[in-house]
Design a protein around this motif. Structure first.
Motif, PDB file in Angstrom:
ATOM      1  N   VAL A 159       7.040   0.221  -5.309  1.00 46.29           N
ATOM      2  CA  VAL A 159       5.600   0.210  -5.020  1.00 46.29           C
ATOM      3  C   VAL A 159       4.834   0.888  -6.157  1.00 46.29           C
ATOM      4  O   VAL A 159       3.821   0.367  -6.645  1.00 46.29           O
ATOM      5  N   HIS A 160       5.314   2.057  -6.583  1.00 48.01           N
ATOM      6  CA  HIS A 160       4.635   2.791  -7.659  1.00 48.01           C
ATOM      7  C   HIS A 160       4.541   1.946  -8.923  1.00 48.01           C
ATOM      8  O   HIS A 160       3.499   1.906  -9.582  1.00 48.01           O
ATOM      9  N   GLN A 161       5.638   1.279  -9.263  1.00 48.11           N
ATOM     10  CA  GLN A 161       5.627   0.487 -10.490  1.00 48.11           C
ATOM     11  C   GLN A 161       4.764  -0.768 -10.347  1.00 48.11           C
ATOM     12  O   GLN A 161       4.139  -1.213 -11.313  1.00 48.11           O
ATOM     13  N   ALA A 162       4.723  -1.331  -9.156  1.00 52.65           N
ATOM     14  CA  ALA A 162       3.858  -2.489  -8.926  1.00 52.65           C
ATOM     15  C   ALA A 162       2.388  -2.090  -8.948  1.00 52.65           C
ATOM     16  O   ALA A 162       1.522  -2.866  -9.373  1.00 52.65           O
ATOM     17  N   LEU A 163       2.096  -0.870  -8.504  1.00 52.15           N
ATOM     18  CA  LEU A 163       0.723  -0.373  -8.488  1.00 52.15           C
ATOM     19  C   LEU A 163       0.224   0.029  -9.868  1.00 52.15           C
ATOM     20  O   LEU A 163      -0.990   0.103 -10.095  1.00 52.15           O
ATOM     21  N   ALA A 164       1.149   0.284 -10.783  1.00 52.33           N
ATOM     22  CA  ALA A 164       0.759   0.770 -12.105  1.00 52.33           C
ATOM     23  C   ALA A 164      -0.108  -0.242 -12.829  1.00 52.33           C
ATOM     24  O   ALA A 164       0.066  -1.451 -12.652  1.00 52.33           O
ATOM     25  N   LEU A 195      -2.323 -17.048 -12.943  1.00 57.01           N
ATOM     26  CA  LEU A 195      -3.523 -16.399 -13.460  1.00 57.01           C
ATOM     27  C   LEU A 195      -3.349 -14.884 -13.516  1.00 57.01           C
ATOM     28  O   LEU A 195      -3.795 -14.227 -14.466  1.00 57.01           O
ATOM     29  N   LEU A 196      -2.706 -14.328 -12.511  1.00 55.60           N
ATOM     30  CA  LEU A 196      -2.464 -12.884 -12.502  1.00 55.60           C
ATOM     31  C   LEU A 196      -1.521 -12.487 -13.631  1.00 55.60           C
ATOM     32  O   LEU A 196      -1.689 -11.438 -14.253  1.00 55.60           O
ATOM     33  N   ARG A 197      -0.537 -13.312 -13.907  1.00 59.82           N
ATOM     34  CA  ARG A 197       0.411 -13.002 -14.975  1.00 59.82           C
ATOM     35  C   ARG A 197      -0.238 -13.086 -16.353  1.00 59.82           C
ATOM     36  O   ARG A 197       0.175 -12.397 -17.287  1.00 59.82           O
ATOM     37  N   ARG A 198      -1.270 -13.921 -16.463  1.00 55.67           N
ATOM     38  CA  ARG A 198      -1.960 -14.045 -17.759  1.00 55.67           C
ATOM     39  C   ARG A 198      -2.901 -12.871 -17.996  1.00 55.67           C
ATOM     40  O   ARG A 198      -3.276 -12.588 -19.129  1.00 55.67           O
ATOM     41  N   ASP A 199      -3.318 -12.211 -16.919  1.00 54.97           N
ATOM     42  CA  ASP A 199      -4.086 -10.972 -17.029  1.00 54.97           C
ATOM     43  C   ASP A 199      -5.402 -11.147 -17.790  1.00 54.97           C
ATOM     44  O   ASP A 199      -5.748 -10.355 -18.653  1.00 54.97           O
ATOM     45  N   TYR A 200      -6.128 -12.205 -17.489  1.00 58.48           N
ATOM     46  CA  TYR A 200      -7.429 -12.335 -18.130  1.00 58.48           C
ATOM     47  C   TYR A 200      -8.567 -12.351 -17.120  1.00 58.48           C
ATOM     48  O   TYR A 200      -9.736 -12.463 -17.487  1.00 58.48           O
ATOM     49  N   THR A 201      -8.249 -12.259 -15.836  1.00 62.51           N
ATOM     50  CA  THR A 201      -9.300 -12.301 -14.816  1.00 62.51           C
ATOM     51  C   THR A 201      -9.914 -10.910 -14.648  1.00 62.51           C
ATOM     52  O   THR A 201      -9.199  -9.934 -14.435  1.00 62.51           O
ATOM     53  N   PRO A 202     -11.233 -10.784 -14.734  1.00 61.90           N
ATOM     54  CA  PRO A 202     -11.859  -9.455 -14.705  1.00 61.90           C
ATOM     55  C   PRO A 202     -11.890  -8.797 -13.332  1.00 61.90           C
ATOM     56  O   PRO A 202     -12.010  -7.579 -13.246  1.00 61.90           O
ATOM     57  N   LEU A 250      -3.508  -8.667  -3.664  1.00 58.57           N
ATOM     58  CA  LEU A 250      -2.660  -8.768  -4.852  1.00 58.57           C
ATOM     59  C   LEU A 250      -3.207  -7.930  -6.007  1.00 58.57           C
ATOM     60  O   LEU A 250      -2.435  -7.433  -6.834  1.00 58.57           O
ATOM     61  N   PHE A 251      -4.520  -7.768  -6.068  1.00 58.16           N
ATOM     62  CA  PHE A 251      -5.102  -6.967  -7.138  1.00 58.16           C
ATOM     63  C   PHE A 251      -4.774  -5.488  -6.989  1.00 58.16           C
ATOM     64  O   PHE A 251      -4.991  -4.709  -7.928  1.00 58.16           O
ATOM     65  N   LYS A 252      -4.268  -5.086  -5.840  1.00 54.62           N
ATOM     66  CA  LYS A 252      -3.813  -3.700  -5.684  1.00 54.62           C
ATOM     67  C   LYS A 252      -2.517  -3.454  -6.456  1.00 54.62           C
ATOM     68  O   LYS A 252      -2.164  -2.315  -6.734  1.00 54.62           O
ATOM     69  N   TYR A 253      -1.797  -4.531  -6.775  1.00 57.91           N
ATOM     70  CA  TYR A 253      -0.479  -4.418  -7.410  1.00 57.91           C
ATOM     71  C   TYR A 253      -0.497  -5.174  -8.749  1.00 57.91           C
ATOM     72  O   TYR A 253       0.175  -6.193  -8.901  1.00 57.91           O
ATOM     73  N   PRO A 254      -1.251  -4.681  -9.725  1.00 60.38           N
ATOM     74  CA  PRO A 254      -1.445  -5.429 -10.971  1.00 60.38           C
ATOM     75  C   PRO A 254      -0.166  -5.633 -11.786  1.00 60.38           C
ATOM     76  O   PRO A 254      -0.121  -6.514 -12.644  1.00 60.38           O
ATOM     77  N   ASN A 255       0.845  -4.820 -11.522  1.00 60.34           N
ATOM     78  CA  ASN A 255       2.077  -4.939 -12.300  1.00 60.34           C
ATOM     79  C   ASN A 255       3.176  -5.679 -11.544  1.00 60.34           C
ATOM     80  O   ASN A 255       4.288  -5.824 -12.057  1.00 60.34           O
ATOM     81  N   LEU A 256       2.887  -6.157 -10.352  1.00 63.55           N
ATOM     82  CA  LEU A 256       3.924  -6.739  -9.491  1.00 63.55           C
ATOM     83  C   LEU A 256       4.600  -7.938 -10.131  1.00 63.55           C
ATOM     84  O   LEU A 256       5.810  -8.127  -9.992  1.00 63.55           O
ATOM     85  N   PHE A 257       3.842  -8.749 -10.832  1.00 60.82           N
ATOM     86  CA  PHE A 257       4.391  -9.992 -11.357  1.00 60.82           C
ATOM     87  C   PHE A 257       4.928  -9.854 -12.783  1.00 60.82           C
ATOM     88  O   PHE A 257       5.231 -10.857 -13.435  1.00 60.82           O
ATOM     89  N   GLU A 258       5.052  -8.594 -13.253  1.00 63.24           N
ATOM     90  CA  GLU A 258       5.660  -8.367 -14.562  1.00 63.24           C
ATOM     91  C   GLU A 258       7.182  -8.407 -14.418  1.00 63.24           C
ATOM     92  O   GLU A 258       7.877  -7.407 -14.609  1.00 63.24           O
ATOM     93  N   VAL A 259       7.689  -9.552 -14.064  1.00 63.67           N
ATOM     94  CA  VAL A 259       9.127  -9.787 -13.931  1.00 63.67           C
ATOM     95  C   VAL A 259       9.476 -11.021 -14.748  1.00 63.67           C
ATOM     96  O   VAL A 259       8.598 -11.817 -15.103  1.00 63.67           O
ATOM     97  N   GLU A 260      10.740 -11.172 -15.056  1.00 63.21           N
ATOM     98  CA  GLU A 260      11.143 -12.296 -15.897  1.00 63.21           C
ATOM     99  C   GLU A 260      10.861 -13.633 -15.227  1.00 63.21           C
ATOM    100  O   GLU A 260      10.336 -14.563 -15.835  1.00 63.21           O
ATOM    101  N   THR A 261      11.216 -13.727 -13.941  1.00 57.82           N
ATOM    102  CA  THR A 261      11.030 -14.971 -13.195  1.00 57.82           C
ATOM    103  C   THR A 261      10.480 -14.648 -11.815  1.00 57.82           C
ATOM    104  O   THR A 261      10.999 -13.758 -11.138  1.00 57.82           O
TER     105      THR A 261
END
Length: 231
Positions: A50-55, A185-192, A131-142
């Motif tokens: 959770v902590h890492q997903a929230l980062a 879109l979340l993985r591309r990280d361009y949505t404000p 999902l915006f609460k967990y900005p790092n959640l989708f930083e996974v390989e697949t």
């Protein structure tokens, strides 16, 4: 057989029973201790995930090593608790997030008594907000397909208004398509902001459902301002 012999056997039987009870109690105590340790380890791993997903997004993948380091457990312990590894662990984080989104959607629907298109708007808004609460959640390989299904479920629940099975319903296909788009879109990280992404997704999903509204922009703003702020 004499009386002394009978009493001797009875004493022996009682002693054996007492020893067995002692062994049983010791085994139960060890089992409880192991269960407590497993629960504690699982909780520490979940909190670390959770902590890492929230980062804030770091453009670094969440890995087994990074989760285990924060949780102060071994990778062996992680795979013992989560057989399918990091995908399963982070999947549980996502499951919790979607359960929370579902509760928010249900409360909004109960309060707003929305039309069909409003219900879809609410679902998209709440899912993306969560999902915006967990900005790092989708930083996974697949991203596992299971994650797509978890995000699609509340969208499909809002889209489908009949009693047909969701699994084969066209609404589920539409929901999964847009769930994939949201993840991309979340993985591309361009949505404000989540409002921007919500509007973007809704502007695509509503026409697909054949429920486009020429006054959609004004109604969207009205709806957004009526919803309680994010917690």
């Amino acid at each position: 057989m004499g009386v002394h012999s009978v009493w001797g056997r009875l004493r022996g039987y009682s002693s054996a029973m007492a020893q067995q009870q002692t062994l049983d109690r010791a085994a139960l105590a060890r089992q409880k201790a192991a269960q407590t340790k497993n629960e504690r380890t699982r909780r520490r791993l979940f909190i670390s995930a959770v902590h890492q997903a929230l980062a804030p997004r770091r453009h670094q993948q969440i890995t087994v090593a990074s989760i285990c380091k924060e949780a102060e457990v071994s990778s062996t312990a992680l795979y013992y608790q989560f057989e399918h590894g990091i995908a399963q662990l982070l999947g549980e984080v996502l499951e919790r997030a979607m359960r929370h989104a579902q509760r928010r959607i249900a409360n909004d629907v109960l309060r707003e008594h929305p039309s069909d298109n409003y219900r879809v708007v609410i679902a998209v808004y709440r899912v993306i907000q969560e999902l915006f609460k967990y900005p790092n959640l989708f930083e996974v390989e697949t991203v596992p397909r299971r994650w797509v299904q978890l995000i699609a479920q509340p969208l499909a629940n809002a889209i489908v208004s009949d009693d047909r099975d969701l699994e084969d319903h066209p609404g589920m296909v539409i929901a999964e398509y847009h769930a994939n788009a949201i993840i991309g879109l979340l993985r591309r990280d361009y949505t404000p902001s989540f409002e921007f992404l919500s509007k973007l997704v809704i502007s695509q999903i509503v026409p697909v459902l054949g429920m486009a509204d020429p006054e959609f922009g004004a109604r969207w703003q009205e709806l957004v301002h009526s919803l309680p702020p994010i917690n």
